[in-house]
Enzyme design. Sequence first.
Site, PDB file in Angstrom:
ATOM      1  N   GLY A 219       0.795  -3.614  -7.878  1.00 57.15           N
ATOM      2  CA  GLY A 219       1.753  -4.191  -6.856  1.00 57.15           C
ATOM      3  C   GLY A 219       1.448  -3.680  -5.820  1.00 57.15           C
ATOM      4  CB  THR A 220       0.932  -0.337  -4.185  1.00 53.37           C
ATOM      5  OG1 THR A 220       1.964   0.313  -5.095  1.00 53.37           O
ATOM      6  CG2 THR A 220       0.750   0.353  -2.809  1.00 53.37           C
TER       7      THR A 220
ATOM      8  CG  ASN B  66      12.175   0.012  -7.114  1.00 55.74           C
ATOM      9  OD1 ASN B  66      12.451  -0.764  -6.195  1.00 55.74           O
ATOM     10  ND2 ASN B  66      11.936   1.187  -7.067  1.00 55.74           N
TER      11      ASN B  66
ATOM     12  CD  GLN C 136      11.017  -2.528 -11.212  1.00 51.81           C
ATOM     13  OE1 GLN C 136      11.509  -2.784 -12.673  1.00 51.81           O
ATOM     14  NE2 GLN C 136      10.315  -1.397 -10.951  1.00 51.81           N
TER      15      GLN C 136
ATOM     16  CB  SER D 174       2.756  -4.190 -11.074  1.00 52.15           C
ATOM     17  OG  SER D 174       1.944  -2.938 -11.295  1.00 52.15           O
ATOM     18  CB  ALA D 175      -0.458  -5.523 -15.798  1.00 53.58           C
ATOM     19  CG  HIS D 176       2.331  -0.163 -14.175  1.00 55.46           C
ATOM     20  ND1 HIS D 176       3.382   0.757 -13.843  1.00 55.46           N
ATOM     21  CD2 HIS D 176       2.016  -0.616 -12.965  1.00 55.46           C
ATOM     22  CE1 HIS D 176       3.722   0.939 -12.849  1.00 55.46           C
ATOM     23  NE2 HIS D 176       2.764   0.188 -11.996  1.00 55.46           N
TER      24      HIS D 176
ATOM     25  CB  THR E 154     -17.081  -5.304 -10.246  1.00 59.55           C
ATOM     26  OG1 THR E 154     -18.175  -5.439  -9.483  1.00 59.55           O
ATOM     27  CG2 THR E 154     -17.314  -5.887 -11.655  1.00 59.55           C
TER      28      THR E 154
ATOM     29  CB  CYS F 161       6.732   4.150  -7.125  1.00 58.77           C
ATOM     30  SG  CYS F 161       7.332   2.974  -8.748  1.00 58.77           S
TER      31      CYS F 161
HETATM   32  N1  PLP Z   1       7.318  -2.882  -6.101  1.00 60.34           N
HETATM   33  C1  PLP Z   1       8.350  -2.479  -6.628  1.00 60.34           C
HETATM   34  C2  PLP Z   1       9.575  -3.148  -6.724  1.00 60.34           C
HETATM   35  C3  PLP Z   1       8.000  -1.448  -7.846  1.00 60.34           C
HETATM   36  O1  PLP Z   1       8.890  -1.146  -8.604  1.00 60.34           O
HETATM   37  C4  PLP Z   1       6.746  -1.169  -7.499  1.00 60.34           C
HETATM   38  C5  PLP Z   1       6.531   0.140  -8.724  1.00 60.34           C
HETATM   39  O2  PLP Z   1       7.223   0.866  -9.169  1.00 60.34           O
HETATM   40  C6  PLP Z   1       5.815  -1.434  -6.778  1.00 60.34           C
HETATM   41  C7  PLP Z   1       6.054  -2.593  -5.888  1.00 60.34           C
HETATM   42  C8  PLP Z   1       4.635  -0.863  -6.958  1.00 60.34           C
HETATM   43  O3  PLP Z   1       3.760  -1.240  -7.961  1.00 60.34           O
HETATM   44  P1  PLP Z   1       2.441  -0.350  -8.627  1.00 60.34           P
HETATM   45  O4  PLP Z   1       2.773   0.736  -9.258  1.00 60.34           O
HETATM   46  O5  PLP Z   1       1.655  -1.564  -9.363  1.00 60.34           O
HETATM   47  O6  PLP Z   1       1.603  -0.070  -7.332  1.00 60.34           O
END
Ligand code: PLP
Length: 376
Positions: A70-71, A150, A178, A198-200, A236, A328
């Site tokens: 996500g970042t 979040n 989220q 973001s998959a996790h 890759t 995070c």
């Molecule tokens: N954006 C939101 C709203 C999030 O909650 C998070 C992670 O908590 C992120 C972005 C970042 O995602 P990642 O952990 O995959 O980098």
Amino acid sequence: MRVYLDNAATTQIAPEVIDYMSELMKSDYANPSSIHHGGRKSRIIVENARKTVSSFLNTSPGNIFFTSGGTEADNMAIRCGILDNNISHAITSSISHKAVIYPLEELRDKNKITLNFIKLDNNGKIDLTHLEELLKNSPRTFVSIMHANNEIGTIQPINEIGDLCQKYNAIFHCDTVQTMAHYPIDLQRINVDFITGSAHKFHGPKGVGFIYISDNININPFISGGSQERNMRAGTENVHAIAGLAKAMELSFLNMVKDKDYISELKRYMIDQLKLNINGIEFNANCIDFDNSLFKILSVSFPKVSESEMLLFNLDIHGISCSGGSACSAGNMSGSHVLDEVCKDANRTGVRFSFSRYNTKDEIDYTIEKIKEIFS
Ligand code: PLP
């Protein structure tokens, strides 16, 4: 007993996803850019994953680009969206994730953009009138508003935001990290230029995510090198993680209604039990309003008594994992920028409980028992 109530920080990988990924790791390790048999098989895995993601979001595979999470996806939307389109003005909210606020502030500090923070109500909901005023009086603007927060769970009116952005020819980035795979998102019905996932956060592996880029937007490569991801993001491909992301997304979409009902029930039960057992309990923002807040997040405000000072630590000792703010920003003890905005009472202790399909009522009972013991 161990109880994991920190699912907004990350989720347990679904066993089906682990099985699927482990099989592929054994059999399909060739580089998807190789033209031999193995490479072609890996390419098919990546492209099938792209088709899965795009079909659940009602868009074309060509609009989906895989990233490291996500970042990275948020950074890509912001840096490329702004710099490659000669944008000089951006709008966000003070409760955006730091993956959004920091790159925007960096561009502002380098004098590339002016940055406005939109007004919020007490629940962290954005003021649409203010957004329109800002859009009306500005050059072409980049707007970044998250779908749901979040930490406190507030859901934003993204259809209305998208319509305003379209009216004023602004670029709209929506951080859907989220809500992705927890709520339906139909990209044919929202005027949005970038969304990120973001998959996790939906029972997939860590370190893999994606960005949707609409056909209206042209950007240059975010990472240069090889021609992967149609020249937009070199490197890759993380084939097994991408396959795991798609598998997790499929499971989440297929079970969406069932999971939502089940998790909402757990959250309702926890709210009732907290109200019943803890004097002076409050809930942050609108997180007990199920129509306007994420069903998987419960942001609780405990009265500040000596027992609550070490609440997270004490819960952890009893095997209960939850969070004080955003997990995070690991290791960052400076408190939550979101709770600072919407819950200005420093005399209270904020705890975020966040649920998943793998939590049980017994776990909630155990958690309530331990909270009661701590406060007794
Ligand atoms: N954006 C939101 C709203 C999030 O909650 C998070 C992670 O908590 C992120 C972005 C970042 O995602 P990642 O952990 O995959 O980098």
